[in-house]
Design an enzyme around this catalytic site. Structure first.
Site, mmCIF file in Angstrom:
data_model
loop_
_atom_site.group_PDB
_atom_site.id
_atom_site.type_symbol
_atom_site.label_atom_id
_atom_site.label_comp_id
_atom_site.label_asym_id
_atom_site.label_seq_id
_atom_site.Cartn_x
_atom_site.Cartn_y
_atom_site.Cartn_z
ATOM 1 N N LYS A 13 38.801 28.891 40.501
ATOM 2 C CA LYS A 13 37.301 28.924 40.610
ATOM 3 C C LYS A 13 36.772 28.401 39.488
ATOM 4 O O LYS A 13 36.075 27.275 39.157
ATOM 5 C CB LYS A 13 36.324 30.166 41.131
ATOM 6 C CG LYS A 13 36.670 30.617 42.320
ATOM 7 C CD LYS A 13 35.747 31.636 42.864
ATOM 8 C CE LYS A 13 35.966 33.027 41.737
ATOM 9 N NZ LYS A 13 37.160 33.856 42.140
ATOM 10 N N ARG A 88 29.523 38.370 45.108
ATOM 11 C CA ARG A 88 30.762 39.169 45.490
ATOM 12 C C ARG A 88 30.586 39.915 46.515
ATOM 13 O O ARG A 88 31.450 40.610 47.163
ATOM 14 C CB ARG A 88 31.698 39.633 44.340
ATOM 15 C CG ARG A 88 32.567 38.822 43.782
ATOM 16 C CD ARG A 88 33.127 39.402 42.402
ATOM 17 N NE ARG A 88 34.464 39.119 42.197
ATOM 18 C CZ ARG A 88 34.727 38.604 41.023
ATOM 19 N NH1 ARG A 88 33.505 37.648 40.396
ATOM 20 N NH2 ARG A 88 35.783 38.545 40.589
ATOM 21 N N ARG A 127 48.917 33.891 34.045
ATOM 22 C CA ARG A 127 47.690 33.276 33.222
ATOM 23 C C ARG A 127 47.333 33.797 31.864
ATOM 24 O O ARG A 127 47.410 35.076 31.679
ATOM 25 C CB ARG A 127 46.540 33.671 34.250
ATOM 26 C CG ARG A 127 45.415 32.925 33.653
ATOM 27 C CD ARG A 127 44.260 33.066 34.845
ATOM 28 N NE ARG A 127 43.615 34.094 34.950
ATOM 29 C CZ ARG A 127 42.450 34.423 35.921
ATOM 30 N NH1 ARG A 127 41.914 33.227 36.446
ATOM 31 N NH2 ARG A 127 41.764 35.410 35.942
ATOM 32 N N ARG A 160 44.395 38.316 30.191
ATOM 33 C CA ARG A 160 43.286 39.169 30.332
ATOM 34 C C ARG A 160 43.994 40.557 30.844
ATOM 35 O O ARG A 160 44.939 40.618 31.971
ATOM 36 C CB ARG A 160 42.423 38.699 31.465
ATOM 37 C CG ARG A 160 41.364 37.779 30.794
ATOM 38 C CD ARG A 160 40.706 37.135 32.212
ATOM 39 N NE ARG A 160 40.358 38.086 33.151
ATOM 40 C CZ ARG A 160 39.533 37.569 34.425
ATOM 41 N NH1 ARG A 160 39.229 36.160 34.311
ATOM 42 N NH2 ARG A 160 39.478 38.450 35.035
ATOM 43 N N ARG A 171 42.242 43.825 42.533
ATOM 44 C CA ARG A 171 41.395 42.907 42.638
ATOM 45 C C ARG A 171 41.291 42.239 44.012
ATOM 46 O O ARG A 171 40.118 41.696 44.471
ATOM 47 C CB ARG A 171 41.172 41.997 41.286
ATOM 48 C CG ARG A 171 40.894 42.799 40.186
ATOM 49 C CD ARG A 171 41.305 41.869 38.991
ATOM 50 N NE ARG A 171 40.672 40.459 38.744
ATOM 51 C CZ ARG A 171 41.255 39.588 37.949
ATOM 52 N NH1 ARG A 171 42.426 39.830 37.652
ATOM 53 N NH2 ARG A 171 40.397 38.508 37.888
HETATM 54 P P1 AMP Z 1 36.310 37.347 37.450
HETATM 55 O O1 AMP Z 1 36.325 36.652 35.857
HETATM 56 O O2 AMP Z 1 35.313 36.722 38.206
HETATM 57 O O3 AMP Z 1 37.557 37.638 38.035
HETATM 58 O O4 AMP Z 1 35.569 38.865 36.944
HETATM 59 C C1 AMP Z 1 36.157 39.649 36.325
HETATM 60 C C2 AMP Z 1 35.732 40.980 36.535
HETATM 61 O O5 AMP Z 1 34.207 41.054 36.235
HETATM 62 C C3 AMP Z 1 35.763 41.423 37.904
HETATM 63 O O6 AMP Z 1 36.990 42.184 38.431
HETATM 64 C C4 AMP Z 1 34.443 42.666 38.045
HETATM 65 O O7 AMP Z 1 34.995 43.771 37.308
HETATM 66 C C5 AMP Z 1 33.479 41.836 37.120
HETATM 67 N N1 AMP Z 1 32.631 41.044 37.968
HETATM 68 C C6 AMP Z 1 32.525 39.584 38.004
HETATM 69 N N2 AMP Z 1 31.826 39.086 38.948
HETATM 70 C C7 AMP Z 1 30.997 40.183 39.555
HETATM 71 C C8 AMP Z 1 30.294 40.449 40.766
HETATM 72 N N3 AMP Z 1 29.766 39.260 41.235
HETATM 73 N N4 AMP Z 1 30.006 41.620 41.220
HETATM 74 C C9 AMP Z 1 30.726 42.752 40.508
HETATM 75 N N5 AMP Z 1 31.616 42.508 39.345
HETATM 76 C C10 AMP Z 1 32.027 41.584 39.048
#
Ligand code: AMP
Length: 217
Positions: A13, A88, A127, A160, A171
């Site tokens: 994404k 999400r 990554r 990360r 996740r």
């Molecule tokens: P991402 O970079 O999109 O994988 O997001 C990293 C982390 O941020 C996720 O594992 C969640 O802990 C938090 N996070 C990101 N977007 C959301 C969302 N829409 N709702 C809840 N937690 C989020």
């Protein structure tokens, strides 16, 4: 145009969103980036979100929805943006629709990047990301020219903490239980387009750009 990019962690994404945002001139609103930035700058939001982000769990809806609605209230999102990582959960999807409807707007398109689970684990555990400009690298498929350094800006690369295998599995579990129902939500509204995320990055980007351009006409 308001576009939602959906996909499991590691589906690509972020990579696709950077290209689409540039090509379509749409602000890139990435919830994960906003949380990481808040964590780095130790704001109140960062402190609230820290434990969830580090464990690979979803940050509670109220916190996340407030953060995104504040971001989308900025003038650059007045006529459109590209959501990456949000919504999400169903509550997030509904809150976003409600806010857009208040402004006489709506989501135009939800694009789901579909990638099988084993491929996702492989991608995420290799990554690395630039601390400075967030450019993504993969130790097997797209390593940087100089080890540990970003090709674009020379910034330091890091892994990360939530890209370790155990957290990655958590996740993915969260994605399947909470986010998959959103696909149906957009499908019922005839807004969902599913794309094969195993295609090459450039090929997929090309298909997405033509899809968005067609919608824009
Ligand atoms: P991402 O970079 O999109 O994988 O997001 C990293 C982390 O941020 C996720 O594992 C969640 O802990 C938090 N996070 C990101 N977007 C959301 C969302 N829409 N709702 C809840 N937690 C989020």
């Amino acid at each position: 145009m308001y576009v939602v990019l959906l996909g499991a962690p590691g589906a690509g994404k972020g990579t696709q969103a950077s290209t689409l945002s540039r090509e379509m001139n749409l602000p890139h609103v990435a919830s994960g980036d906003l949380f990481r930035e808040a964590l780095r700058s130790r704001t109140e939001l960062g402190l609230l979100a820290k434990s969830y982000v580090e464990e690979g769990e979803l940050v509670p809806d109220e916190i996340t929805i407030n953060m995104i609605l504040e971001r989308t209230a900025l003038p650059d999102c007045a006529s459109g943006c590209l959501f990456d990582g949000f919504p999400r959960t169903m509550d997030q999807a509904e809150a976003l629709d409600k806010r857009l409807a208040e402004a006489g707007r709506s989501i135009d398109l939800a694009v789901y990047i579909d990638v099988p689970e084993d491929e996702l684990v492989k991608r995420l555990s290799g990554r690395w990301i630039c601390k400075n400009c967030q450019a993504p690298y993969h130790m097997l498929t797209s390593p940087p020219r100089a080890p540990g350094k970003c090709d674009r800006c020379g910034g330091e690369l890091y892994q990360r903490p939530d890209d370790q295998e155990e957290t990655v599995r958590e996740r993915l579990k969260v994605f399947l239980s909470q986010t998959v129902p959103i696909l149906d939500y957009y499908r019922k509204q005839h807004k969902l387009v599913e794309m094969d995320g195993c295609k090459g990055i450039q090929e997929l980007a090309g298909e997405m750009i033509s899809l968005l351009k067609k919608r824009e006409e």
